[in-house]
Design a protein around this motif. Sequence first.
Motif, short mmCIF file in Angstrom:
data_model
loop_
_atom_site.label_atom_id
_atom_site.label_comp_id
_atom_site.label_asym_id
_atom_site.label_seq_id
_atom_site.Cartn_x
_atom_site.Cartn_y
_atom_site.Cartn_z
N HIS A 165 22.83 24.43 -26.03
CA HIS A 165 22.21 23.85 -24.85
C HIS A 165 23.23 23.26 -23.87
O HIS A 165 22.86 22.49 -22.97
N CYS A 175 15.48 28.35 -20.60
CA CYS A 175 15.80 28.18 -22.01
C CYS A 175 14.60 27.57 -22.73
O CYS A 175 13.78 26.88 -22.11
N CYS A 177 14.49 25.04 -24.36
CA CYS A 177 14.54 23.58 -24.31
C CYS A 177 13.97 23.02 -23.02
O CYS A 177 13.82 21.81 -22.88
N CYS A 182 21.21 27.46 -20.14
CA CYS A 182 21.95 26.98 -21.30
C CYS A 182 22.79 28.14 -21.86
O CYS A 182 22.46 29.31 -21.69
ZN LIG Z 1 18.59 24.88 -23.67
#
Ligand SMILES: [Zn+2]
Length: 322
Positions: A165, A175, A177, A182
């Motif tokens: 990340h 991503c 996340c 990332c």
């Molecule tokens: Zn990420």
Amino acid sequence: LRDLVPTLIGVDVGGTKCLGVVLSADHEVQATARRPTATSFDDLSDTVAAVVEELEGGAAEQSPIGVGLPGLVDRDGRLHAAPHLDDPGGHEPIAAAAALSDRLNRRVLLDNDATCATLAEWQLGAGRGLNNFVLVTLGTGIGGGVVSDGAVMRGEHGFVGEFGHMLVDPDGPACSCGNRGCWETFASGRALGDLARAAAERGGLDGVLAAVGGDLDRVGGEQLEDAARRGDAGAAAVLDEFAHWIGVGLAALTNAFDPAAFVLGGGLAGTADVLAGPLERWLREFLYSSRRRPVPEVRFAALGPMAGAMGAALLTAPGRRS
Ligand SMILES: [Zn+2]
């Protein structure tokens, strides 16, 4: 009579399976057990208990157990985020080590799975004898760990090693996340599949496409590696682009940690013969002042899919941290 030096037991909770190992006193793998991974923490406790029971053959053991979990595991054995478990919805961390300890009726030492793998590769694998190296696991995502000045780094909370990340392009692909661009959106196993499909759509992978009956959806990392080994120039170009993205991250990690070597693990470590050359070239290309310094060696992990469980077992070795 019991052996004077006990065996060590570790369990690695992966995205698809829970793998347990018994390490002998001289750290050889003596036994393994596998179960499919559960999707809730409660079910996961039962799965870990079943793996341990199989490893111990039903004997009433009380020796401590090491467990590696994916996600953010803090120094007190609490789980703050777990990519493979259903989100319970709350914002409080799960007291995972305490819950597992209750379930297994003994001491449980918990750490991040990639941190466990780092410990195992350091003590028993490709990082043996090094005081400074960085493990990078290139799987579906990217994780890793750091050995710095002769110790496994954990950081303030235990969260060292979430390399996947690191932002490399804030305008890049979305991503898992929630951020964009990332490192793992460019340099993971999943990203390699994406690069391959994009190249195929541009017409640069006709040889690879022919091998999968023209079905673009079947072009992934494995097909590329096979084609590159056969000398397919289009496949080699995609792997070079992929190595370029891995190199971007390795150069950043070199600037941060000054390692003697990288140990590359995860599913893509099997592609060492086709990746190593381009990877070393790109790392040298991106590295700060690369002509006036030693460039870190690129090694490939030695313990394969066993690393996480072996490292989890090592957490319980006498004399290790609590
Ligand atoms: Zn990420």
